[in-house]
Design an enzyme around this catalytic site. Structure first.
Site, PDB file in Angstrom:
ATOM      1  N   HIS A  62       7.686  30.748 -56.591  1.00  0.00           N
ATOM      2  CA  HIS A  62       6.857  31.578 -55.717  1.00  0.00           C
ATOM      3  C   HIS A  62       7.668  32.697 -55.090  1.00  0.00           C
ATOM      4  CE1 HIS A  62       8.613  29.874 -52.031  1.00  0.00           C
ATOM      5  NE2 HIS A  62       8.547  28.694 -52.641  1.00  0.00           N
ATOM      6  N   CYS A 122      11.506  24.273 -54.080  1.00  0.00           N
ATOM      7  CA  CYS A 122      10.947  25.315 -54.949  1.00  0.00           C
ATOM      8  C   CYS A 122      11.993  26.351 -55.331  1.00  0.00           C
ATOM      9  CB  CYS A 122       9.794  26.022 -54.234  1.00  0.00           C
ATOM     10  SG  CYS A 122       8.388  24.937 -53.896  1.00  0.00           S
TER      11      CYS A 122
END
Length: 188
Positions: free
Chosen positions: A148, A164
């Protein structure tokens, strides 16, 4: 007096040359294999063939140690390298093979149970400037693991995530347009 200055200069030049010689010799003798070359950002060169049997819809390799994400298009025509943020600790780092299963522009964010345990003040965030997922997100088939964007550009190039892989918003937007659902991903 002139003789002693000349002698000092001569001695300084001779000493400097003697000290530099071993470094110059070593620098010329050490060849660097192509697979271990690094650019100024410390990205290690990667080849998709070292990670996957075929390109399929495309391939992403997230190199945790050099903090870089490598992307190859399915036809092999595009190869891009992006600086990334990576997990803060090994406990938060999941390694292995996965794939992109969903993509979203303007993702919302809900903290995981482990995040809430560490910081009970965390709350759901709708899309927008304060959202930790940035402008675009690609969801992996591992629950709660994503590639992301981020609005906090200080995180890129650092161990700063809760698991992440983060990219600058303009870079995740570029990758989002290139990577199809089904793109294979390896985190190592």
């Amino acid at each position: 007096m002139t003789g002693s200055i000349f002698s000092r200069r001569r001695m300084m030049v001779a000493t400097g040359a003697a000290l530099a010689t071993p470094s110059l010799v070593l620098a010329q003798e050490v060849p660097v294999p192509e697979t271990h070359r690094r650019n100024i950002m410390s990205f290690t060169t990667q080849r998709w063939q070292d990670h996957f049997d075929e390109l399929g819809k495309g391939a992403i390799v997230a190199d945790i140690s050099s903090r870089a994400l490598h992307f190859w298009s399915g036809d092999g025509e595009i190869y891009n390298v992006y600086p990334s943020s990576v997990p803060r600790t090994d406990e938060l780092t999941k390694r292995g093979y996965t794939k992109i299963v969903r993509k979203r522009v303007g993702p919302d964010w809900t903290p995981t149970a482990s995040m809430m345990e560490r910081n009970p003040e965390l709350k759901y965030m709708p899309p927008g400037p304060g959202n930790p997922l940035g402008t675009h997100a690609m969801y992996l088939d591992w629950p709660a693991y994503l590639i992301h964007g981020t609005h906090d550009t200080r995180k890129i190039g650092r161990q700063s995530s809760d698991g992440c892989i983060g990219l600058y918003n303009h870079k995740v937007e570029e990758l989002f347009a290139l990577a199809e659902i089904g793109t294979q991903v390896r985190l190592f």
